[in-house]
Design a protein around this motif. Sequence first.
Motif, short mmCIF file in Angstrom:
data_model
loop_
_atom_site.label_atom_id
_atom_site.label_comp_id
_atom_site.label_asym_id
_atom_site.label_seq_id
_atom_site.Cartn_x
_atom_site.Cartn_y
_atom_site.Cartn_z
N GLY A 77 0.92 -1.47 0.07
CA GLY A 77 0.44 -0.50 -0.21
C GLY A 77 0.82 1.13 0.54
O GLY A 77 0.11 2.16 -0.02
N ASN A 78 2.24 1.18 -0.12
CA ASN A 78 2.64 2.01 -0.38
C ASN A 78 3.52 2.77 -1.36
O ASN A 78 4.22 3.79 -1.72
N VAL A 79 3.41 1.35 -2.53
CA VAL A 79 4.59 1.91 -3.79
C VAL A 79 3.95 3.61 -4.17
O VAL A 79 5.39 4.25 -4.61
N ALA A 80 2.86 4.17 -5.20
CA ALA A 80 2.71 4.97 -5.19
C ALA A 80 3.43 6.06 -4.03
O ALA A 80 4.14 7.14 -5.32
N ASP A 81 2.93 6.54 -3.02
CA ASP A 81 3.47 7.98 -2.33
C ASP A 81 4.90 7.53 -2.30
O ASP A 81 5.43 8.64 -2.53
N VAL A 82 5.74 6.41 -2.04
CA VAL A 82 6.69 5.90 -2.05
C VAL A 82 7.86 6.79 -3.69
O VAL A 82 8.82 7.63 -3.49
N LYS A 83 7.09 6.07 -4.34
CA LYS A 83 7.56 6.68 -6.00
C LYS A 83 7.89 8.30 -5.88
O LYS A 83 8.51 8.19 -6.71
N ARG A 84 6.58 8.54 -5.77
CA ARG A 84 6.35 9.98 -6.66
C ARG A 84 7.51 10.87 -5.22
O ARG A 84 7.76 11.69 -5.72
N ARG A 85 7.51 10.76 -4.42
CA ARG A 85 8.38 11.27 -3.26
C ARG A 85 10.03 11.15 -3.47
O ARG A 85 11.11 12.18 -3.46
N LEU A 86 10.54 9.46 -3.90
CA LEU A 86 11.92 9.36 -4.64
C LEU A 86 12.02 10.05 -6.06
O LEU A 86 12.82 10.85 -5.44
N ALA A 87 10.90 10.19 -6.94
CA ALA A 87 11.63 10.83 -8.52
C ALA A 87 11.64 12.14 -7.80
O ALA A 87 12.22 12.87 -8.16
N GLU A 88 11.30 13.25 -6.44
CA GLU A 88 11.13 14.25 -5.66
C GLU A 88 12.81 14.37 -5.18
O GLU A 88 13.04 15.94 -5.92
N ALA A 89 13.16 13.88 -5.05
CA ALA A 89 14.59 13.94 -4.68
C ALA A 89 15.60 13.32 -5.42
O ALA A 89 15.68 13.15 -6.57
#
Length: 196
Positions: A77-89
């Motif tokens: 259940g965490n893929v979408a949010d984690v993917k978005r956050r990492l893409a911004e790093a």
Amino acid sequence: MRELDDTDLDILRLLAADARRPYSEIADQVGVSPPTVSDRVDRLESLGVIERFTLDIDRSKLHDGVAVLVDVELRPGNVADVKRRLAEADPIEHVFATADAGVVVKATIRPDEVGALLADVVDTDRVRGYDVRLLADSEWSPEVDAAEFAPDCDECGTTVTTEGESVRIDDRVHHFCSSSCRHNFEERYRSMTESA
């Protein structure tokens, strides 16, 4: 929905080689007018074939570190949010979501700093673990093969033919094999957004 023809594919090849190439130069090479190139590029964007014009930056010249591939295993259940956050790093170049609830990133960073980066960007309780691998080499190949434009219907999953339709909903292009599939999708989407 019109299929891609040889002119579309030639335009894509030329843009893949150099996205800054002037439309007048492309027009000369494919045998059409510059306004025709512009119209076709606009259509390819509206169909979702061209997603954005971008640069291929060698981040090793901008950041201290080496190219690494980080495989992050997440709790469900965490893929979408984690993917978005990492893409911004900042040190992260590419982010991929995997079918098994994971995220893989390519970054330019010192391997011993990956844990700190993840802790800064992602809630650590969402991460089960991660694996860091040094990359010896990577290659980006935006080449265009003589392929047929054949997206799957976002409603029923069948291949969209020339009779299909494409519509943009909330900044995303959706493809449908028929107007009834489009209507069903739009109704379900509207219902979901109203209840959210």
